[in-house]
Design a protein around this motif. Structure first.
Motif, short mmCIF file in Angstrom:
data_model
loop_
_atom_site.label_atom_id
_atom_site.label_comp_id
_atom_site.label_asym_id
_atom_site.label_seq_id
_atom_site.Cartn_x
_atom_site.Cartn_y
_atom_site.Cartn_z
N SER A 254 0.83 -1.20 0.00
CA SER A 254 0.00 0.00 0.00
C SER A 254 0.87 1.26 0.00
O SER A 254 0.60 2.22 -0.72
CB SER A 254 -0.92 -0.01 1.21
OG SER A 254 -1.71 1.15 1.24
N GLN A 255 1.92 1.25 0.81
CA GLN A 255 2.84 2.40 0.85
C GLN A 255 3.55 2.58 -0.49
O GLN A 255 3.70 3.71 -0.97
CB GLN A 255 3.87 2.21 1.97
CG GLN A 255 3.30 2.43 3.35
CD GLN A 255 4.32 2.16 4.44
OE1 GLN A 255 5.14 1.25 4.35
NE2 GLN A 255 4.26 2.97 5.49
N THR B 221 1.06 4.06 -2.94
CA THR B 221 0.85 5.48 -2.64
C THR B 221 2.02 6.30 -3.17
O THR B 221 1.83 7.33 -3.82
CB THR B 221 0.69 5.70 -1.12
OG1 THR B 221 -0.44 4.98 -0.67
CG2 THR B 221 0.54 7.18 -0.78
N GLN C 110 1.90 6.57 -6.93
CA GLN C 110 0.84 7.48 -7.38
C GLN C 110 1.20 8.93 -7.11
O GLN C 110 0.88 9.81 -7.91
CB GLN C 110 -0.49 7.10 -6.71
CG GLN C 110 -1.03 5.79 -7.24
CD GLN C 110 -2.25 5.28 -6.48
OE1 GLN C 110 -2.46 5.62 -5.33
NE2 GLN C 110 -3.04 4.45 -7.15
N TYR D 237 -4.62 12.10 -2.54
CA TYR D 237 -4.18 11.84 -1.17
C TYR D 237 -4.15 13.14 -0.39
O TYR D 237 -4.27 14.23 -0.94
CB TYR D 237 -2.78 11.20 -1.15
CG TYR D 237 -2.76 9.80 -1.69
CD1 TYR D 237 -3.11 8.72 -0.90
CD2 TYR D 237 -2.38 9.55 -3.01
CE1 TYR D 237 -3.11 7.43 -1.40
CE2 TYR D 237 -2.37 8.26 -3.52
CZ TYR D 237 -2.72 7.21 -2.70
OH TYR D 237 -2.71 5.94 -3.20
N ALA E 170 0.08 12.44 3.40
CA ALA E 170 0.59 11.28 2.66
C ALA E 170 1.85 11.65 1.89
O ALA E 170 2.78 10.85 1.77
CB ALA E 170 -0.48 10.75 1.71
#
Length: 196
Positions: A9-10, A13, A16, A44, A48
């Protein structure tokens, strides 16, 4: 669909955020792009962004790394499977016509370098990346000169510096005037190879 791990997930992120920042930096410029805009573009929060990058400079380095990686992949794909030396020069020429002098990419490189010129740490980061590119060019030159029995007019490291410098200068000139032919770079490469 299986749930992403925390690390996955990190990583997603981060990717992106880099993609969003790349779009904004190329479209609006480095200075005009705020971290808030990057967060919004990527979908985000600003938090983030800060959990992945210390500041905008670090984010821009990641964007430049991504652009350099994309260009290296495109160049490698352009040369893939080409075995004849003149065809290799022709394939390089086609890649160069598409890439060298891209206005947005060139402007971002120049703007960022100009903005960080007084920051020794960031200058060192750019110098490390520049050396990595020169080292890659040196490796490619060494491989191809051995493969085709070419004797370079100077050490491969110096040829790599000359070619990179010419490519950067040509990129800046073509960003201003796209009618400037990129063929001069390929002709210098042919001259180094004794194939003029």
């Amino acid at each position: 669909m299986p749930r992403l791990t925390r690390a996955e997930s990190q990583a997603r992120t981060r990717e992106q955020l880099i993609a969003g920042a790349k779009d904004l930096f190329l479209r609006e410029g480095y200075t005009a792009t705020s971290l808030e805009k990057v967060a919004d573009e990527a979908g985000y929060s600003k938090g983030a962004v800060y959990s992945n990058f210390r500041n905008k400079d670090e984010l821009c380095l990641a964007v430049l790394d991504a652009i350099h990686a994309e260009q290296a992949e495109q160049l490698a794909a352009s040369l893939d499977g080409v075995t004849e030396l003149d065809a290799l020069f022709d394939a390089f020429q086609r890649w160069a016509e598409r890439s060298i002098g891209d206005q947005a990419w060139t402007a971002l490189e120049v703007e960022f370098a100009t903005n960080v010129r007084r920051d020794p740490r960031l200058r060192d980061e750019l110098a490390i990346r520049d050396k990595a590119i020169r080292d890659t060019i040196t490796g490619v030159l060494t491989t191809h000169t051995e493969q085709y029995g070419i004797k370079l007019p100077m050490p491969a490291e110096d040829c790599a510096t000359a070619l990179l410098s010419l490519g950067i200068g040509l990129g800046v000139q073509r960003a201003i005037d796209p009618s400037i032919p990129v063929g001069v770079l390929t002709e210098v490469m042919r001259m180094f190879a004794g194939r003029r």
